[in-house]
Design an enzyme around this catalytic site. Structure first.
Site: not given
Length: 324
Positions: A193, A201, A206, A210, A237
């Site tokens: 994680d 973000n 964002h 990504d 994530e």
């Protein structure tokens, strides 16, 4: 292994190593016919474009299908098991059910043709056939098979990171769990994680988020050495790494290599202002499944250790050794 820096200018993380295709590999065909002259004729027509596997009876054909041909050419008349029954057995076996079968026979009876199609065949070619017709039929069904296989693979991939998706992970975990129950071998799971990903973000946008997820997937995949190991995006994530026949020590070592790879892979770009200094927390679990155990137990244990990794400061691995 030295991991590359995170930079959208010099990296393409959209194509993982597992998706590579050897363009020079010829499609494999299984030819089943008890007439040697028919086999020689077909080999002369198709041999330059395909890798050919030959069987002269039904029993041999049922064994040779394990060679994973992409297409089967099957004669109706065989000395031991008739072609219809061989086709039915192919279609009844999950390992061969998706391989297209073309019946080849000198009998032009439409009732027989219908029976072949009902048994699962995709096409019907009558003898004597022209070389052009046989080549065209085979080429058409090979292309259809490859397109179908590609769609099936895409259905099991995460669209952003190109690793396996949650659906694929659930299916393979169930299969490996049953296999481990039969063999008495351990199965391990590592949950990964990203730390403080919401802050990434919020601060970077964002699109960069990504890119970071693709980078985590790539860095984790670069540590995998065995075909049976599976990396999947679990959600958001979070990623999972399924490790069949891997003990707690092996899972811990691999998890630590992934943690270090993620940390170093994002350190240099962060210094250059090309992205955040992202880290990840990892939780490991290992079990030898007993009859009646469910794979969800393994997931829950890994998730518990992931929570401990977060609670104990992040950017760390909670070891599999503490798993009961």
């Amino acid at each position: 292994m030295t991991t590359p820096p995170l930079s959208t200018s010099n990296l393409d993380w959209t194509q993982p190593p597992s998706m590579a295709v050897d363009a020079d590999e010829l499609p494999r065909l299984l030819l089943i016919d008890d007439d040697p002259s028919s086999l020689r004729l077909a080999a002369g027509i198709l041999g330059s474009d395909y890798t050919l596997i030959f069987a002269t009876c039904g029993r041999d054909a049922l064994d040779l299908v394990a060679e994973t041909p992409e297409l089967i050419l099957l004669d109706y008349q065989l000395p031991d098991i008739d072609g219809l029954e061989v086709c039915r057995r192919f279609k009844a076996d999950p390992a061969s059910a998706d391989i297209p079968v073309i019946f080849i026979t000198a009998d032009q009876d439409p009732v027989l043709e219908a029976a072949g199609l009902e048994a699962g065949a995709v096409d019907f070619v009558t003898k004597p056939y022209s070389a052009a017709v046989l080549r065209a039929r085979v080429r058409t069904h090979i292309l259809l098979k490859r397109k179908t296989d590609l769609l099936a693979r895409l259905a099991h991939l995460d669209g952003l990171t190109n690793v396996a998706n949650r659906r694929s992970f659930d299916q393979i975990l169930e299969k490996e769990w049953r296999r481990a129950q039969r063999s008495g071998r351990p199965v391990s799971l590592v949950m990964i994680d990203a730390d403080h990903f919401k802050d990434v973000n919020d601060a970077w946008g964002h699109q960069m988020g990504d890119e970071c997820l693709r980078g985590i997937a790539h860095l984790a995949a670069s540590q995998i050495r065995r075909p049976a190991d599976l990396l999947a995006r679990y959600g958001g994530e979070e990623f999972v790494l399924l490790l069949p026949e891997t003990d707690a020590h092996g899972a811990r070592q691999l998890a630590e290599a992934i943690r270090a790879g993620i940390e170093s892979g994002f350190a240099q770009p962060a210094k250059q202002g090309e992205g955040p200094a992202l880290t990840a927390s990892l939780g490991c679990a290992t079990l030898i499944p007993s009859p009646g155990d469910r794979p969800e137990t393994l997931v829950q244990l890994a998730d518990r250790n992931l929570y401990l990794a977060k609670s104990n400061g992040r950017n760390r691995v909670e070891p599999a050794e503490d798993t009961p």
